[in-house]
Design an enzyme around this catalytic site. Structure first.
Site, PDB file in Angstrom:
ATOM      1  N   ILE A 162       0.892  -1.209  -0.033  1.00  0.00           N
ATOM      2  CA  ILE A 162       0.071   0.084  -0.126  1.00  0.00           C
ATOM      3  C   ILE A 162       0.876   1.368   0.083  1.00  0.00           C
ATOM      4  CG2 ILE A 162      -1.676   1.463   1.323  1.00  0.00           C
ATOM      5  CD1 ILE A 162      -2.696  -1.509   2.573  1.00  0.00           C
ATOM      6  N   ASP A 205      12.114   3.608  11.818  1.00  0.00           N
ATOM      7  CA  ASP A 205      11.536   2.448  12.652  1.00  0.00           C
ATOM      8  C   ASP A 205      10.426   3.236  13.520  1.00  0.00           C
ATOM      9  OD1 ASP A 205      10.882   0.644  14.720  1.00  0.00           O
ATOM     10  OD2 ASP A 205      13.104   0.392  15.399  1.00  0.00           O
ATOM     11  N   VAL A 206       9.393   2.749  13.112  1.00  0.00           N
ATOM     12  CA  VAL A 206       7.891   3.459  13.968  1.00  0.00           C
ATOM     13  C   VAL A 206       7.947   3.418  15.316  1.00  0.00           C
ATOM     14  CG1 VAL A 206       7.002   3.579  11.467  1.00  0.00           C
ATOM     15  CG2 VAL A 206       6.361   1.729  13.113  1.00  0.00           C
ATOM     16  N   ASN A 240       1.192   4.187   7.466  1.00  0.00           N
ATOM     17  CA  ASN A 240       0.828   3.116   6.676  1.00  0.00           C
ATOM     18  C   ASN A 240       1.539   1.708   7.234  1.00  0.00           C
ATOM     19  OD1 ASN A 240      -0.003   1.275   4.223  1.00  0.00           O
ATOM     20  ND2 ASN A 240       2.388   1.259   4.290  1.00  0.00           N
ATOM     21  N   TYR A 272      -4.162  -8.383  16.243  1.00  0.00           N
ATOM     22  CA  TYR A 272      -4.351  -7.283  15.127  1.00  0.00           C
ATOM     23  C   TYR A 272      -5.587  -6.736  15.058  1.00  0.00           C
ATOM     24  CZ  TYR A 272      -4.439  -6.139  10.360  1.00  0.00           C
ATOM     25  OH  TYR A 272      -4.665  -5.287   9.028  1.00  0.00           O
TER      26      TYR A 272
END
Length: 309
Positions: free
Chosen positions: A22, A64-65, A91, A156
């Site tokens: 995405i 690195d989120v 995202n 999730y």
């Protein structure tokens, strides 16, 4: 008379998990609109190749989120290179599939860290820039699993419910400030994240470009709820009006309860090993690159944080 779509040419857009899936498709779609795009990814090498292939001056950065310092440095480098941030697309995301009671603490924590804490961190850092300017658009990629818990993907689903709630709360807080928000909620997308998933009746996979087009559409004509495909939004809203036993029976009839719970473990093995259980270290001083050029093509190299949802 319908409002004219907003012109995205020159807008500065940062996309997390942008090396493939995405994120990559969104970067490509926005670059075609003339936006100035930066992609961040844990797999910096793949991000650089993606930037080279997309062309249009797309900038690639390590990210690195789960690390606030890394996220802050990413946005600082975006603004140093491209100018003040106009749009952040949160995202980056991963998904583990399997019975909840068999999920390890490590895997659960990793999903929460990337899918939720990463979005929280990015949202705060973006809003710190947007609010003083009274402008900006925060786009958080969730999932239709953020509207209904899906068996086989409990953690999730929890992270995506949280992203929906987070973005709705932010929207209420920033109302009247000039800052806009969107929640993107696709059905399973044809990326590595969806490897081995089952199909529900009447609900197939959507392509990354379809999600990208929906994101571009929400930036051109701002709206909060962005379902992909759009028709799934009507199904979700109708389901919310049904008594729970009826809603659950419809789900079983459509086999949505088997999409994750019935996944082919062997088909998902490579993704689960690298995206969910894997790790990668960023270089101490990530360098951005801006590349002109080549057309888009499909990569086969797996990215740990680029699939999105």
């Amino acid at each position: 008379m319908a409002k004219q779509p907003r012109n995205l040419a020159g807008k500065v857009v940062a996309i997390t998990g942008g090396a493939r899936g995405i994120g990559r498709a969104t970067a490509a779609a926005l670059a075609r609109k003339g936006a100035k795009v930066a992609i961040g990814d844990l797999d910096r090498e793949l991000a650089e190749r993606t930037a080279q292939e997309l062309g249009g001056g797309v900038v690639a950065l390590g990210l690195d989120v789960t690390d606030r310092g890394s996220f802050a440095a990413f946005l600082e480098q975006v603004e140093a290179r491209l100018g003040p941030l106009d749009v952040l697309v949160n995202n980056a995301g991963i998904m583990h599939v399997g019975p909840f009671v068999q999920e390890s603490e490590e895997v659960a924590t990793r999903q929460v860290d990337i899918n939720l804490h990463g979005v929280i961190t990015g949202s705060k850092l973006a809003l710190e820039r947007f609010l003083p300017r009274r402008a900006g658009h925060l786009v958080n990629v969730a999932s239709t699993a953020g509207k209904a818990g899906v068996p086989g993907g409990a953690t999730y689903s929890a992270t995506k419910h949280a992203v929906v709630g987070l973005t709705e709360a932010i929207r209420a807080e920033v109302r009247g400030s000039g800052v806009e928000t969107s929640i993107v909620m696709p059905v399973p997308v044809n990326t590595q994240l969806a490897a081995g998933l089952q199909k529900g009746r009447g609900i197939g996979l959507v392509e990354p470009r379809e999600v990208a087009e929906a994101i571009v559409g929400a930036l051109e004509r701002p709206r909060q709820d962005v379902f992909v495909p759009r028709a799934i939004g009507r199904t979700v809203r109708l389901g919310a009006l049904m008594p729970r036993p009826v809603y659950e029976a419809v789900g079983r009839l459509m086999r949505t309860d088997r999409v994750l719970a019935g996944a082919d473990a062997s088909a998902r093995a490579a993704y689960e090993r690298q995206a969910v259980r894997g790790s990668a270290q960023l270089p101490a001083a990530p360098e951005e690159i801006a590349t002109p050029g080549a057309g888009e093509r499909t990569e086969a190299v797996p990215s740990r944080e680029a699939a999105g949802d």
